[in-house]
Design a protein around this motif. Structure first.
Motif, PDB file in Angstrom:
ATOM      1  N   LYS A  47       0.802  -1.219   0.000  1.00  0.00           N
ATOM      2  CA  LYS A  47       0.000   0.000   0.000  1.00  0.00           C
ATOM      3  C   LYS A  47       0.840   1.277   0.000  1.00  0.00           C
ATOM      4  CE  LYS A  47      -2.266  -1.099   3.745  1.00  0.00           C
ATOM      5  NZ  LYS A  47      -3.213  -1.430   4.825  1.00  0.00           N
ATOM      6  N   CYS A  48       2.158   1.131   0.067  1.00  0.00           N
ATOM      7  CA  CYS A  48       3.022   2.308   0.208  1.00  0.00           C
ATOM      8  C   CYS A  48       2.924   3.234  -0.999  1.00  0.00           C
ATOM      9  CB  CYS A  48       4.467   1.866   0.397  1.00  0.00           C
ATOM     10  SG  CYS A  48       5.595   3.260   0.518  1.00  0.00           S
ATOM     11  N   ILE A  49       2.847   4.557  -0.740  1.00  0.00           N
ATOM     12  CA  ILE A  49       2.823   5.538  -1.824  1.00  0.00           C
ATOM     13  C   ILE A  49       4.108   6.374  -1.854  1.00  0.00           C
ATOM     14  CG2 ILE A  49       0.308   5.674  -1.957  1.00  0.00           C
ATOM     15  CD1 ILE A  49       0.483   8.218  -0.210  1.00  0.00           C
ATOM     16  N   LEU A  50       5.123   5.952  -1.113  1.00  0.00           N
ATOM     17  CA  LEU A  50       6.440   6.616  -1.131  1.00  0.00           C
ATOM     18  C   LEU A  50       6.352   8.107  -0.801  1.00  0.00           C
ATOM     19  CD1 LEU A  50       7.924   4.829  -4.227  1.00  0.00           C
ATOM     20  CD2 LEU A  50       8.642   4.543  -1.865  1.00  0.00           C
ATOM     21  N   CYS A  51       5.600   8.417   0.247  1.00  0.00           N
ATOM     22  CA  CYS A  51       5.433   9.820   0.593  1.00  0.00           C
ATOM     23  C   CYS A  51       6.547  10.317   1.506  1.00  0.00           C
ATOM     24  CB  CYS A  51       4.091  10.030   1.285  1.00  0.00           C
ATOM     25  SG  CYS A  51       3.986   9.218   2.891  1.00  0.00           S
ATOM     26  N   ALA A  52       7.290   9.402   2.115  1.00  0.00           N
ATOM     27  CA  ALA A  52       8.402   9.727   3.012  1.00  0.00           C
ATOM     28  C   ALA A  52       7.960  10.235   4.385  1.00  0.00           C
ATOM     29  CB  ALA A  52       9.382  10.714   2.391  1.00  0.00           C
ATOM     30  N   ALA A  53       6.672  10.160   4.683  1.00  0.00           N
ATOM     31  CA  ALA A  53       6.223  10.578   6.020  1.00  0.00           C
ATOM     32  C   ALA A  53       6.888   9.729   7.103  1.00  0.00           C
ATOM     33  CB  ALA A  53       4.708  10.485   6.128  1.00  0.00           C
ATOM     34  N   CYS A  54       7.057   8.447   6.816  1.00  0.00           N
ATOM     35  CA  CYS A  54       7.644   7.547   7.822  1.00  0.00           C
ATOM     36  C   CYS A  54       9.131   7.845   8.012  1.00  0.00           C
ATOM     37  CB  CYS A  54       7.439   6.094   7.410  1.00  0.00           C
ATOM     38  SG  CYS A  54       8.055   5.682   5.773  1.00  0.00           S
ATOM     39  N   THR A  55       9.867   7.811   6.918  1.00  0.00           N
ATOM     40  CA  THR A  55      11.315   7.983   7.007  1.00  0.00           C
ATOM     41  C   THR A  55      11.673   9.329   7.649  1.00  0.00           C
ATOM     42  OG1 THR A  55      11.687   6.534   5.119  1.00  0.00           O
ATOM     43  CG2 THR A  55      13.434   8.094   5.635  1.00  0.00           C
ATOM     44  N   PRO A  86      12.559   3.601   7.101  1.00  0.00           N
ATOM     45  CA  PRO A  86      11.413   2.701   7.073  1.00  0.00           C
ATOM     46  C   PRO A  86      10.838   2.468   5.667  1.00  0.00           C
ATOM     47  CG  PRO A  86      10.990   4.631   8.477  1.00  0.00           C
ATOM     48  CD  PRO A  86      12.413   4.677   8.095  1.00  0.00           C
ATOM     49  N   ALA A  87      10.740   3.509   4.855  1.00  0.00           N
ATOM     50  CA  ALA A  87      10.066   3.324   3.559  1.00  0.00           C
ATOM     51  C   ALA A  87      10.810   2.313   2.688  1.00  0.00           C
ATOM     52  CB  ALA A  87       9.942   4.661   2.835  1.00  0.00           C
ATOM     53  N   ALA A  88      12.141   2.399   2.664  1.00  0.00           N
ATOM     54  CA  ALA A  88      12.912   1.450   1.854  1.00  0.00           C
ATOM     55  C   ALA A  88      12.698   0.032   2.382  1.00  0.00           C
ATOM     56  CB  ALA A  88      14.390   1.816   1.886  1.00  0.00           C
ATOM     57  N   ALA A 103       3.074   7.729  11.673  1.00  0.00           N
ATOM     58  CA  ALA A 103       3.046   8.752  10.627  1.00  0.00           C
ATOM     59  C   ALA A 103       2.402   8.262   9.340  1.00  0.00           C
ATOM     60  CB  ALA A 103       4.474   9.222  10.326  1.00  0.00           C
ATOM     61  N   CYS A 104       2.451   6.965   9.075  1.00  0.00           N
ATOM     62  CA  CYS A 104       2.063   6.474   7.745  1.00  0.00           C
ATOM     63  C   CYS A 104       0.613   6.813   7.413  1.00  0.00           C
ATOM     64  CB  CYS A 104       2.264   4.968   7.633  1.00  0.00           C
ATOM     65  SG  CYS A 104       1.802   4.360   5.994  1.00  0.00           S
ATOM     66  N   PRO A 105       0.395   7.610   6.364  1.00  0.00           N
ATOM     67  CA  PRO A 105      -0.976   7.983   5.996  1.00  0.00           C
ATOM     68  C   PRO A 105      -1.751   6.832   5.382  1.00  0.00           C
ATOM     69  CG  PRO A 105       0.559   8.838   4.381  1.00  0.00           C
ATOM     70  CD  PRO A 105       1.397   8.235   5.477  1.00  0.00           C
ATOM     71  N   ARG A 106      -1.068   5.750   5.025  1.00  0.00           N
ATOM     72  CA  ARG A 106      -1.744   4.590   4.457  1.00  0.00           C
ATOM     73  C   ARG A 106      -2.031   3.535   5.525  1.00  0.00           C
ATOM     74  NH1 ARG A 106      -4.050   4.685   0.095  1.00  0.00           N
ATOM     75  NH2 ARG A 106      -3.357   2.661  -0.629  1.00  0.00           N
ATOM     76  N   GLY A 107      -1.720   3.836   6.751  1.00  0.00           N
ATOM     77  CA  GLY A 107      -2.003   2.899   7.837  1.00  0.00           C
ATOM     78  C   GLY A 107      -1.187   1.616   7.780  1.00  0.00           C
ATOM     79  N   ILE A 108      -0.043   1.671   7.122  1.00  0.00           N
ATOM     80  CA  ILE A 108       0.807   0.479   7.071  1.00  0.00           C
ATOM     81  C   ILE A 108       1.448   0.271   8.441  1.00  0.00           C
ATOM     82  CG2 ILE A 108       2.875  -0.527   5.984  1.00  0.00           C
ATOM     83  CD1 ILE A 108       2.233   1.176   3.513  1.00  0.00           C
ATOM     84  N   GLU A 109       1.494  -0.985   8.887  1.00  0.00           N
ATOM     85  CA  GLU A 109       2.182  -1.265  10.152  1.00  0.00           C
ATOM     86  C   GLU A 109       3.675  -1.340   9.851  1.00  0.00           C
ATOM     87  OE1 GLU A 109      -0.075  -4.005  13.018  1.00  0.00           O
ATOM     88  OE2 GLU A 109      -0.765  -4.637  11.038  1.00  0.00           O
ATOM     89  N   VAL A 110       4.283  -0.160   9.778  1.00  0.00           N
ATOM     90  CA  VAL A 110       5.651  -0.064   9.285  1.00  0.00           C
ATOM     91  C   VAL A 110       6.633  -0.800  10.204  1.00  0.00           C
ATOM     92  CG1 VAL A 110       7.471   1.518   8.580  1.00  0.00           C
ATOM     93  CG2 VAL A 110       5.091   2.143   8.212  1.00  0.00           C
ATOM     94  N   THR A 111       6.521  -0.539  11.512  1.00  0.00           N
ATOM     95  CA  THR A 111       7.460  -1.180  12.433  1.00  0.00           C
ATOM     96  C   THR A 111       7.323  -2.699  12.376  1.00  0.00           C
ATOM     97  OG1 THR A 111       7.073   0.731  13.841  1.00  0.00           O
ATOM     98  CG2 THR A 111       8.381  -1.050  14.773  1.00  0.00           C
TER      99      THR A 111
HETATM  100  S1  SF4 Z   1       4.594   6.715   5.419  1.00  0.00           S
HETATM  101 FE1  SF4 Z   1       3.597   4.840   4.650  1.00  0.00          FE
HETATM  102  S2  SF4 Z   1       3.017   5.358   2.535  1.00  0.00           S
HETATM  103 FE2  SF4 Z   1       4.488   6.940   3.157  1.00  0.00          FE
HETATM  104  S3  SF4 Z   1       6.487   6.148   2.455  1.00  0.00           S
HETATM  105 FE3  SF4 Z   1       6.219   5.418   4.559  1.00  0.00          FE
HETATM  106  S4  SF4 Z   1       5.296   3.363   4.395  1.00  0.00           S
HETATM  107 FE4  SF4 Z   1       5.047   4.409   2.403  1.00  0.00          FE
END
Ligand code: SF4
Ligand code: FES
Lengths: 260, 110
Positions: A171-179, A194-196, A237-245
């Motif tokens: 679901k990632c849109i590469l917005c960089a909010a996470c990183t 995190p995004a990578a 931070a992830c706007p797509r609600g991905i469980e990044v951690t």
């Molecule tokens: S915040 Fe979520 S959608 Fe944005 S780059 Fe990170 S993982 Fe992808």
């Protein structure tokens, strides 16, 4: 919800006034961190009063400022519907997409602070240089690696369970909010971020892909997955609600179990 | 984020305590008198309060350390990290409630 109708349009409004101050609209103050390299030595904070509706988004407020008050205000946006990932910014101290943040979900009685995401080189106003971010993304080889050709005239079949395994990270849109919310990344720009890792996870756990060994090796680097200190800023931070951690932890586990 | 910040701060604080602690304990090899003199200076109410802070730091670091282990090795750990953080805080409060009064009575009854 609409308790904030402080300065609703008064009196018999003409068509023009209605457009300028629709019923239910009110003034909100945006304090934006400006930086124009040709003029400013240092970033500075600038106030703007904008008339908005509670259901407007921060992006609408930014547009109004740019179109009606100060054309030099610079920010990125493309889709305006939370899918292109152009407009991640720090709003009231939290990374979000301007196009997905409603005024009424913030506290419009107080000024709203808007600044560029942190940890990436500031170029102008709300625009940062995304190149280091995309460089990390490129390094994890975010494409299908397969030695065999797909069955003639067909796609590679995958069953639902195998697809489910990495569903979250597609679901990632590469917005960089996470990183750009990660304290490790702020102090160590070499960290993959995190995004990578999310996008590596998307292929590592795809059973059609044969490159997971390569990607795991890349992320086993000292600037790889082990830099994660589980602060959970990225997940929040992830706007797509991905469980990044969670994705990062799963890559760590794969590293622990695949070798040794 | 705050769990991590607190973990860092308590970790560094505990490190410096251990450093000093190893040094003062090592002093006994150099000269028992000097050791006694140094340990004697610890018997003050200020140090008694310092011990509360030390135990507070260690207790937090220990409980949160268990939380981090669960995040690392329990597949549902990341999903429950917030809940576990509140549990850590609750356990910390309970432990400190049990420890602090007894300890301070000891310190101030000398
Ligand atoms: S915040 Fe979520 S959608 Fe944005 S780059 Fe990170 S993982 Fe992808
Ligand atoms: S403008 Fe495309 S995600 Fe916000």
């Amino acid at each position: 919800m609409s308790t904030v109708t402080v300065e609703a349009a008064q009196g018999p409004a003409l068509g023009d006034d209605l457009e300028a101050a629709p019923p239910g609209s009110f003034l909100v103050t945006l304090i934006i961190r400006r930086y124009i390299p040709e003029i400013d030595d240092e970033p500075r904070w600038q106030d703007f009063d904008v008339r908005v509706l509670p259901t407007d988004r921060i992006l609408d407020a930014l547009h109004k400022i740019k179109w009606e008050q100060d054309g030099s205000l610079t920010f990125r946006r493309s889709c305006a519907h939370g899918i292109c990932g152009s407009d991640a910014m720090r709003i009231n101290g939290r990374n979000r997409l301007a196009c997905k943040t409603l005024i009424k979900d913030l506290d419009p009685s107080k000024p709203i602070y808007v600044e560029a995401i942190k940890g990436l080189p500031l170029e102008k106003d709300l625009v940062v240089d995304m190149e280091p971010f995309f460089e990390s993304y490129r390094q994890i080889q975010p494409f299908l690696i397969a030695s065999s050709a797909p069955p003639e005239g067909r796609e590679r079949i995958q069953n639902a369970v195998a697809r489910e395994r990495f569903d979250d990270t597609t679901k990632c849109i590469l917005c960089a909010a996470c990183t750009s919310s990660c304290p490790v990344f702020w102090t160590d720009g070499q960290y993959f971020g995190p995004a990578a890792i999310v996008n590596a996870h998307r292929f590592i756990f795809d059973d059609r892909d044969e490159g997971s060994k390569v990607r795991l090796d890349i992320l086993n680097d000292k600037e790889g997955v082990w830099r994660c200190r589980t602060t959970f800023n990225c997940s929040e931070a992830c706007p797509r609600g991905i469980e990044v951690t969670k994705a990062i932890q799963e890559v760590k586990q794969a590293l622990l179990t695949h070798r040794s | 984020m705050w769990s991590w910040v607190l973990h860092r701060i308590t970790g560094v604080a505990i490190f410096f305590f251990l450093l000093v602690h190893i040094l003062d304990t090592a002093l006994v090899r150099v000269s028992p008198e000097a050791y006694n003199a140094v340990i004697g200076t610890y018997q003050t109410p200020i140090m008694g309060l310092g011990e509360v802070a030390l135990v507070g730091a260690i207790v937090f670091h220990a409980f949160n350390g268990l939380r981090i282990i669960l995040i690392d090795f329990w597949s549902k750990g990341t999903r429950y990290q917030k809940v576990m953080f509140y549990v850590v805080i609750a356990l910390w409060v309970l432990t400190m409630l049990a420890f602090t009064p007894r300890h301070l009575i000891n310190v101030f009854s000398h």
